[in-house]
Design a protein around this motif. Structure first.
Motif, PDB file in Angstrom:
ATOM      1  N   LEU A  40       0.850  -1.187   0.000  1.00  0.00           N
ATOM      2  CA  LEU A  40       0.000   0.000   0.000  1.00  0.00           C
ATOM      3  C   LEU A  40       0.884   1.234   0.000  1.00  0.00           C
ATOM      4  O   LEU A  40       1.851   1.309   0.757  1.00  0.00           O
ATOM      5  CB  LEU A  40      -0.885  -0.012   1.247  1.00  0.00           C
ATOM      6  N   SER A  41       0.549   2.189  -0.875  1.00  0.00           N
ATOM      7  CA  SER A  41       1.210   3.491  -0.825  1.00  0.00           C
ATOM      8  C   SER A  41       0.120   4.551  -0.777  1.00  0.00           C
ATOM      9  O   SER A  41      -0.996   4.339  -1.253  1.00  0.00           O
ATOM     10  CB  SER A  41       2.127   3.700  -2.031  1.00  0.00           C
ATOM     11  N   ALA A  42       0.448   5.677  -0.172  1.00  0.00           N
ATOM     12  CA  ALA A  42      -0.525   6.755  -0.027  1.00  0.00           C
ATOM     13  C   ALA A  42       0.113   8.073  -0.437  1.00  0.00           C
ATOM     14  O   ALA A  42       1.245   8.365  -0.058  1.00  0.00           O
ATOM     15  CB  ALA A  42      -1.021   6.832   1.413  1.00  0.00           C
ATOM     16  N   SER A  43      -0.615   8.844  -1.225  1.00  0.00           N
ATOM     17  CA  SER A  43      -0.128  10.168  -1.628  1.00  0.00           C
ATOM     18  C   SER A  43      -1.197  11.196  -1.285  1.00  0.00           C
ATOM     19  O   SER A  43      -2.333  10.859  -0.983  1.00  0.00           O
ATOM     20  CB  SER A  43       0.190  10.194  -3.120  1.00  0.00           C
ATOM     21  N   GLY A  44      -0.810  12.465  -1.336  1.00  0.00           N
ATOM     22  CA  GLY A  44      -1.745  13.543  -1.051  1.00  0.00           C
ATOM     23  C   GLY A  44      -1.852  13.897   0.416  1.00  0.00           C
ATOM     24  O   GLY A  44      -2.723  14.675   0.807  1.00  0.00           O
ATOM     25  N   LEU A  45      -0.983  13.344   1.239  1.00  0.00           N
ATOM     26  CA  LEU A  45      -1.005  13.624   2.670  1.00  0.00           C
ATOM     27  C   LEU A  45       0.034  14.684   3.025  1.00  0.00           C
ATOM     28  O   LEU A  45       1.053  14.805   2.340  1.00  0.00           O
ATOM     29  CB  LEU A  45      -0.705  12.347   3.461  1.00  0.00           C
ATOM     30  N   ASN A  99      -6.238  17.277   7.376  1.00  0.00           N
ATOM     31  CA  ASN A  99      -7.554  17.159   6.730  1.00  0.00           C
ATOM     32  C   ASN A  99      -7.263  17.012   5.241  1.00  0.00           C
ATOM     33  O   ASN A  99      -7.252  17.983   4.502  1.00  0.00           O
ATOM     34  CB  ASN A  99      -8.419  18.382   7.014  1.00  0.00           C
ATOM     35  N   ALA A 100      -6.998  15.775   4.831  1.00  0.00           N
ATOM     36  CA  ALA A 100      -6.530  15.534   3.466  1.00  0.00           C
ATOM     37  C   ALA A 100      -7.291  14.378   2.824  1.00  0.00           C
ATOM     38  O   ALA A 100      -7.835  13.519   3.510  1.00  0.00           O
ATOM     39  CB  ALA A 100      -5.038  15.213   3.477  1.00  0.00           C
ATOM     40  N   ASP A 101      -7.298  14.384   1.524  1.00  0.00           N
ATOM     41  CA  ASP A 101      -7.871  13.299   0.738  1.00  0.00           C
ATOM     42  C   ASP A 101      -6.697  12.537   0.145  1.00  0.00           C
ATOM     43  O   ASP A 101      -6.021  13.026  -0.752  1.00  0.00           O
ATOM     44  CB  ASP A 101      -8.773  13.860  -0.357  1.00  0.00           C
ATOM     45  N   SER A 102      -6.443  11.349   0.672  1.00  0.00           N
ATOM     46  CA  SER A 102      -5.291  10.572   0.251  1.00  0.00           C
ATOM     47  C   SER A 102      -5.656   9.618  -0.880  1.00  0.00           C
ATOM     48  O   SER A 102      -6.708   8.981  -0.845  1.00  0.00           O
ATOM     49  CB  SER A 102      -4.756   9.763   1.428  1.00  0.00           C
ATOM     50  N   LEU A 103      -4.785   9.517  -1.853  1.00  0.00           N
ATOM     51  CA  LEU A 103      -4.927   8.518  -2.905  1.00  0.00           C
ATOM     52  C   LEU A 103      -4.163   7.280  -2.452  1.00  0.00           C
ATOM     53  O   LEU A 103      -2.937   7.303  -2.331  1.00  0.00           O
ATOM     54  CB  LEU A 103      -4.384   9.021  -4.242  1.00  0.00           C
ATOM     55  N   VAL A 104      -4.894   6.208  -2.167  1.00  0.00           N
ATOM     56  CA  VAL A 104      -4.302   4.944  -1.738  1.00  0.00           C
ATOM     57  C   VAL A 104      -4.148   4.061  -2.974  1.00  0.00           C
ATOM     58  O   VAL A 104      -5.106   3.871  -3.726  1.00  0.00           O
ATOM     59  CB  VAL A 104      -5.181   4.246  -0.679  1.00  0.00           C
ATOM     60  N   THR A 105      -2.949   3.540  -3.168  1.00  0.00           N
ATOM     61  CA  THR A 105      -2.669   2.667  -4.302  1.00  0.00           C
ATOM     62  C   THR A 105      -2.188   1.324  -3.773  1.00  0.00           C
ATOM     63  O   THR A 105      -1.299   1.264  -2.920  1.00  0.00           O
ATOM     64  CB  THR A 105      -1.592   3.296  -5.217  1.00  0.00           C
ATOM     65  N   LEU A 106      -2.795   0.254  -4.282  1.00  0.00           N
ATOM     66  CA  LEU A 106      -2.397  -1.106  -3.915  1.00  0.00           C
ATOM     67  C   LEU A 106      -1.626  -1.711  -5.075  1.00  0.00           C
ATOM     68  O   LEU A 106      -2.076  -1.652  -6.224  1.00  0.00           O
ATOM     69  CB  LEU A 106      -3.620  -1.957  -3.590  1.00  0.00           C
ATOM     70  N   THR A 107      -0.472  -2.273  -4.759  1.00  0.00           N
ATOM     71  CA  THR A 107       0.380  -2.849  -5.796  1.00  0.00           C
ATOM     72  C   THR A 107       0.808  -4.263  -5.417  1.00  0.00           C
ATOM     73  O   THR A 107       0.793  -4.650  -4.255  1.00  0.00           O
ATOM     74  CB  THR A 107       1.648  -1.993  -6.016  1.00  0.00           C
ATOM     75  N   SER A 108       1.218  -4.987  -6.432  1.00  0.00           N
ATOM     76  CA  SER A 108       1.848  -6.289  -6.278  1.00  0.00           C
ATOM     77  C   SER A 108       3.069  -6.246  -7.188  1.00  0.00           C
ATOM     78  O   SER A 108       2.933  -6.173  -8.411  1.00  0.00           O
ATOM     79  CB  SER A 108       0.897  -7.409  -6.698  1.00  0.00           C
ATOM     80  N   GLY A 109       4.245  -6.246  -6.582  1.00  0.00           N
ATOM     81  CA  GLY A 109       5.459  -6.038  -7.377  1.00  0.00           C
ATOM     82  C   GLY A 109       5.396  -4.658  -8.013  1.00  0.00           C
ATOM     83  O   GLY A 109       5.142  -3.671  -7.346  1.00  0.00           O
ATOM     84  N   ASP A 110       5.592  -4.592  -9.330  1.00  0.00           N
ATOM     85  CA  ASP A 110       5.526  -3.322 -10.052  1.00  0.00           C
ATOM     86  C   ASP A 110       4.144  -3.056 -10.639  1.00  0.00           C
ATOM     87  O   ASP A 110       3.937  -2.041 -11.294  1.00  0.00           O
ATOM     88  CB  ASP A 110       6.545  -3.301 -11.196  1.00  0.00           C
ATOM     89  N   LYS A 111       3.201  -3.948 -10.411  1.00  0.00           N
ATOM     90  CA  LYS A 111       1.873  -3.835 -11.013  1.00  0.00           C
ATOM     91  C   LYS A 111       0.890  -3.126 -10.079  1.00  0.00           C
ATOM     92  O   LYS A 111       0.693  -3.541  -8.937  1.00  0.00           O
ATOM     93  CB  LYS A 111       1.335  -5.227 -11.357  1.00  0.00           C
ATOM     94  N   VAL A 112       0.268  -2.046 -10.571  1.00  0.00           N
ATOM     95  CA  VAL A 112      -0.773  -1.356  -9.823  1.00  0.00           C
ATOM     96  C   VAL A 112      -2.056  -2.163  -9.968  1.00  0.00           C
ATOM     97  O   VAL A 112      -2.514  -2.422 -11.080  1.00  0.00           O
ATOM     98  CB  VAL A 112      -0.980   0.094 -10.344  1.00  0.00           C
ATOM     99  N   LEU A 113      -2.625  -2.567  -8.837  1.00  0.00           N
ATOM    100  CA  LEU A 113      -3.852  -3.369  -8.846  1.00  0.00           C
ATOM    101  C   LEU A 113      -5.102  -2.500  -8.800  1.00  0.00           C
ATOM    102  O   LEU A 113      -6.056  -2.736  -9.531  1.00  0.00           O
ATOM    103  CB  LEU A 113      -3.857  -4.339  -7.666  1.00  0.00           C
TER     104      LEU A 113
END
Length: 135
Positions: free
Chosen positions: A66-71, A105-119
């Motif tokens: 899991l990675s999160a951006s926008g925080l 007070n942020a809206d985070s974009l959570v990205t789930l990956t497996s290896g280099d592939k964004v799921l």
């Protein structure tokens, strides 16, 4: 204006202020289909996010990340565990921040990956109250 029309207009106006989702984050599927999560709270390690296993390719990968951006700087969401409940992956997460004196007070974009592939990816609100250091 007839009383019945006025009552309908009043009820319609009142209902327009009801939040679209009042469910807790752990009970809502990922907003892949337009649903939304309730906020995750900083300094919490007891929350979960649920994602349809179909969005992960039909199975939960052993290397799910899991990675999160926008925080704000110093605020993070970490994946602490994964389990399966029926057709859903239950993601245990912790939310932390390095500076308690700064509100989040942020809206985070959570990205789930497996290896280099964004799921899959989805938005999750993250909130935290600022604490005064004089407590």
């Amino acid at each position: 204006m007839p009383k019945s029309i006025l009552s309908v207009l009043t009820l319609t106006a009142a209902l327009s202020f009801v939040p679209a989702s009042t469910a807790f984050a752990s009970t809502m599927p990922a907003p892949i289909s337009g649903a939304s999560y309730s906020p995750l709270y900083t300094e919490s390690d007891w929350m979960t996010l649920t994602v349809p296993v179909s969005e992960l390719g039909g199975t939960i990968p052993s290397d799910l990340a899991l990675s999160a951006s926008g925080l704000p700087e110093g605020t993070s969401i970490a994946l602490t565990g994964v389990s399966q409940d029926g057709n859903y992956a239950v993601l245990a997460v912790s939310v932390a921040r390095s500076d308690l004196s700064v509100a989040v007070n942020a809206d985070s974009l959570v990205t789930l990956t497996s290896g280099d592939k964004v799921l899959t990816s989805f938005n999750v609100p993250v909130v935290g109250v600022a604490y005064n250091s004089s407590f």
